[in-house]
Every structure is written in structure tokens, then in C-alpha cells.
Design a protein around this motif. Structure first.
Motif, PDB file in Angstrom:
ATOM      1  N   ARG A  23     168.372  92.390 108.224  1.00  0.00           N
ATOM      2  CA  ARG A  23     169.046  93.023 107.091  1.00  0.00           C
ATOM      3  C   ARG A  23     168.756  92.271 105.790  1.00  0.00           C
ATOM      4  O   ARG A  23     168.653  92.864 104.720  1.00  0.00           O
ATOM      5  CB  ARG A  23     170.557  93.061 107.340  1.00  0.00           C
ATOM      6  N   ARG A  24     168.657  90.949 105.891  1.00  0.00           N
ATOM      7  CA  ARG A  24     168.384  90.149 104.695  1.00  0.00           C
ATOM      8  C   ARG A  24     166.969  90.356 104.187  1.00  0.00           C
ATOM      9  O   ARG A  24     166.688  90.178 102.998  1.00  0.00           O
ATOM     10  CB  ARG A  24     168.627  88.667 105.024  1.00  0.00           C
ATOM     11  N   LEU A  25     166.060  90.720 105.078  1.00  0.00           N
ATOM     12  CA  LEU A  25     164.648  90.814 104.715  1.00  0.00           C
ATOM     13  C   LEU A  25     164.219  92.241 104.411  1.00  0.00           C
ATOM     14  O   LEU A  25     163.065  92.471 104.054  1.00  0.00           O
ATOM     15  CB  LEU A  25     163.786  90.265 105.856  1.00  0.00           C
ATOM     16  N   GLU A  26     165.146  93.176 104.561  1.00  0.00           N
ATOM     17  CA  GLU A  26     164.774  94.571 104.343  1.00  0.00           C
ATOM     18  C   GLU A  26     164.514  94.829 102.858  1.00  0.00           C
ATOM     19  O   GLU A  26     165.004  94.148 101.981  1.00  0.00           O
ATOM     20  CB  GLU A  26     165.889  95.482 104.838  1.00  0.00           C
ATOM     21  N   GLY A  27     163.745  95.893 102.619  1.00  0.00           N
ATOM     22  CA  GLY A  27     163.442  96.268 101.244  1.00  0.00           C
ATOM     23  C   GLY A  27     162.070  95.798 100.827  1.00  0.00           C
ATOM     24  O   GLY A  27     161.449  94.947 101.477  1.00  0.00           O
ATOM     25  N   GLN A  31     161.875  88.401  98.048  1.00  0.00           N
ATOM     26  CA  GLN A  31     163.113  87.740  98.448  1.00  0.00           C
ATOM     27  C   GLN A  31     163.613  86.819  97.343  1.00  0.00           C
ATOM     28  O   GLN A  31     162.831  86.117  96.698  1.00  0.00           O
ATOM     29  CB  GLN A  31     162.871  86.923  99.718  1.00  0.00           C
ATOM     30  N   VAL A  32     164.922  86.859  97.117  1.00  0.00           N
ATOM     31  CA  VAL A  32     165.503  85.974  96.110  1.00  0.00           C
ATOM     32  C   VAL A  32     165.488  84.549  96.661  1.00  0.00           C
ATOM     33  O   VAL A  32     165.803  84.313  97.837  1.00  0.00           O
ATOM     34  CB  VAL A  32     166.945  86.417  95.772  1.00  0.00           C
ATOM     35  N   SER A  33     165.078  83.624  95.823  1.00  0.00           N
ATOM     36  CA  SER A  33     164.954  82.234  96.277  1.00  0.00           C
ATOM     37  C   SER A  33     166.278  81.495  96.119  1.00  0.00           C
ATOM     38  O   SER A  33     167.172  81.921  95.358  1.00  0.00           O
ATOM     39  CB  SER A  33     163.875  81.510  95.476  1.00  0.00           C
TER      40      SER A  33
END
Length: 385
Positions: A23-27, A31-33
Motif C-alpha cells: 500500500r505504501r508503494l502503490e501509485g 516515493q517520499v523520502s
């Protein structure tokens, strides 16, 4: 009621964790650092450092990313990490008067010594959703001088010099309570109260403070001042014993005047104090209200120290609320058995309930007309549970 360990397939649990990370890696966006969170979400990072009880902004930013923005879980991660760290020294007691303020407002006095410093805020503008974020720095063209910061005299000192506000009781114990190592026992000393409030969950602190303002309490303060800035942290030099500044922490400090006499025989106003990590003015104000309320020791919820401190800790409430998601098959089966037994004794016929089975606990006890067997707690759970 017997205890049954929660069991599930290891692979199923690992796959659930993998899905959470997915879910965190979707899209399609990058990715926000961790660095971006630390630099651009300062207020969120400040909230987590405060509730986590560890001033480590980059670790807090990492916890926020890991928790996918869940502040309660991020604070839990930070506080759990803190418990693994070795304590090798203690700081010199910090003096808030040494605060390098980037913002300071006094709702009590217009012409406060040192002046009002609005700093970075949108408190005085309309709060509307902005569909046109301008990424350019609007202060790029400002002509900033090198003027030294003005000395900011504490507003409460002025009032105390006139004898208008009660003075805090001196701390007689050279070894103050440490809420991170020792449980708080009641009646709690004020240093323990302040520590627990400082680590309290922002929403809980705000809600309980709001209850006092709404009439469930006696405290409706005037804020002496709200200050945000960098507070130096000093330790004693191991050889000379002199204080040496080793770092600084961003804090928000609030002192409030409470129009309630602190003592019957001495007409001085009561007071409240709040100091939290990061920029979190709402929580600091709420903390000062709860500090003042607890000192009054009245009958309202916000004036009961045990109720307040047991409620505002976000990690405690987070764990206790979330544990309800874990299997309660046996407990719930026992509750069902008791209800069925009571209904059977009272002659309430419920054919549908008799036929239903919940988690394998429906059982043949429902056929017992007087419910004696049904009153026994369930101690077994099937593999399907």
C-alpha cells in the motif's frame, strides 16, 4: 476465562505484512523520502517526537513513513525504539528564558516587553483549501537585516512581581520523577503530571482541555504568552563541571493565567504551564489548561489527575483500542453462553439463536433447559478459530 494464544499461519501473517507495505508503494509518483518528511512536514514530525518522548526528528520522519502517516503508530514506533537506548548522561535543567524565539505572541498584553513576534503562521488569515500551490519562496525578495534578537521577558514574571499570579511550588526533590522509567503513582507529583501531559496524544489533550472550556471545569485561561523556538540543551563538562551546550531542541511553550484564586486566603490567580517538543501550539495550550485544572483538584473529569493521565497517553489508548481487533472468540463465546443461559432461565424462546453457531461455540449446551452447563466458561477453541 482461560487464555488461548492467538495462532495463525506464519505465511498468512507475512503476506498481510507484505500487503501493508505494498500500500505504501502503490501509485506512479516517486516515493517520499525520510528527508522530505523531516523538512516539509515539520509540525507532523514535531507531534510524533513529542508523543514518542524522544527528540529525534529524522527518526520520527522515518517512523511516519513506516506507519504510512499514522501518528499514533509512528509515536509507538519511536517510543519503542527509545526504550532500547542507553542513557549515559543527564542534561542541565533547561531555562525557558534562554529560548531563541521564532514566534512569540501574548494575548494578555498588547505592548509586551520584547514585542509580539508573529513568526510563521496563518492564524490571522482565512483557512481555505488552496488549489494553486505556489512552489516559489514568497520571502525570496525580503531584505533581512542582521539585527540581534530582542530579549523576551517572561510575561508571567511581570505578573508574579506584582503578586497577581501564584508562584509554582519549589521542587524539593533533586531527583525528579522520570515517567519514561517509572510508572506514575497517584497522587502524582507535578513533575510527573507535566511529563505525562507533554507525552500525551495531541487530540486527547485538546479534547480534555476543551471539556474544561465547555463548562466541565473551572479553567478558562488567558494565555500569558505562546512561544515557539529553539531551546539550548546543556550538559556538565566531564572534567570542568561547567555547563556546555551540546544541541538545541525546538519547543513550544505556553503559560496561562487562570482567573480562579489559587488560595482562599491569598487572592492570586492560578496558572497553567505547557511545554512540548516541536511546534504544536494547540497541544501546549491544552497542556496548560489541564495542568491548571489538575492543580485545582476538583470534581470534573479534567480536574482528576488520574483520569487525565490515564486517558491522554496515546500509546496506552492506541494499544488498548487496537487490541480489540485480535481474536476474542473464547471471550465472546462465553458472553453468548451467559446470555443464552439467562434467556433460557427466563423462558425466552429464541429458535434462531439456538440453531446458530458462532465460531464453533454454539454447541450442544444450548439444549440444556436450565442453562447450568451454559454458565461454564468456554475453554476450548477449534483450529478454525
Amino acid at each position: 476465562m482461560g487464555y488461548v494464544a492467538v495462532k495463525a499461519g506464519e505465511n498468512v501473517i507475512r503476506r498481510a505484512e507484505d500487503l501493508f507495505e505494498k500500500r505504501r508503494l502503490e501509485g506512479d509518483e516517486p516515493q517520499v523520502s525520510v528527508e522530505a518528511i523531516d523538512e516539509q512536514f515539520g509540525r507532523l514530525v514535531g507531534q510524533v517526537t513529542g508523543e514518542g518522548g524522544l527528540y529525534a526528528p529524522k527518526l520520527a520522519a522515518r517512523a511516519i513513513k513506516q506507519a504510512q502517516g499514522d501518528t499514533a503508530e509512528a509515536s509507538f514506533l519511536l517510543r519503542a525504539y527509545r526504550s532500547t537506548l542507553e542513557r549515559f548522561d543527564e542534561t542541565v535543567v533547561a531555562d525557558p528564558g534562554d529560548l531563541f524565539a521564532t514566534r512569540r505572541v501574548s494575548p494578555a498584553y498588547k505592548d509586551v516587553p520584547g514585542g509580539q513576534i508573529l513568526g510563521a503562521t496563518k492564524d490571522y488569515t482565512q483557512r481555505l483549501l488552496d488549489f494553486d500551490f505556489d512552489e516559489a519562496d514568497p520571502t525570496a525578495g525580503w531584505d533581512l537585516g542582521d539585527e540581534d534578537p530582542a530579549s523576551l521577558r517572561d510575561v508571567m514574571e511581570l505578573l508574579r512581581e506584582e503578586g497577581l499570579v501564584a508562584t509554582p511550588a519549589p521542587v524539593e526533590d533533586d531527583d525528579p520523577h522520570d515517567a519514561t522509567r517509572e510508572p506514575v503513582l497517584f497522587p502524582a507529583p507535578r513533575d510527573a503530571v507535566l511529563q505525562e501531559l507533554a507525552r500525551g496524544e495531541t487530540g486527547a489533550v485538546t479534547a480534555l482541555a476543551y471539556s474544561a472550556l465547555r463548562g466541565y471545569g473551572q479553567v478558562h485561561p488567558t494565555l500569558g504568552e505562546v512561544r515557539v523556538g529553539s531551546l539550548p540543551v546543556e550538559i556538565e563538562h566531564p572534567y570542568t563541571g561547567d555547563p556546555v551546550e551540546v544541541t538545541s531542541v525546538e519547543v513550544t511553550e505556553v503559560e496561562s493565567v487562570v482567573p480562579v484564586f489559587a488560595k482562599r486566603d491569598d487572592p492570586q490567580f492560578a496558572f497553567g504551564y505547557g511545554l512540548v517538543f516541536g511546534r504544536n501550539e494547540r497541544k501546549a495550550i491544552g497542556m496548560s489548561i489541564l495542568d491548571a485544572s489538575v492543580q485545582l483538584d476538583g470534581d470534573e473529569p479534567a480536574e482528576d489527575a488520574e483520569f487525565v493521565l490515564d486517558t491522554v497517553d496515546g500509546i496506552d489508548s492506541f494499544g488498548f483500542i487496537e487490541h480489540l481487533k485480535l481474536p476474542h472468540y473464547v471471550t465472546f463465546g462465553s458472553i453468548l453462553d451467559r446470555i443464552r443461559a439467562i434467556r433460557a432461565r427466563r423462558g425466552v424462546d429464541e429458535p434462531a439463536a439456538r440453531e446458530a453457531t458462532v465460531g464453533g461455540t454454539g454447541s450442544d449446551r444450548d439444549d440444556d433447559p436450565d442453562g447450568r452447563r451454559a454458565a461454564e466458561p468456554e475453554t476450548r477453541v477449534s483450529d478454525d478459530d
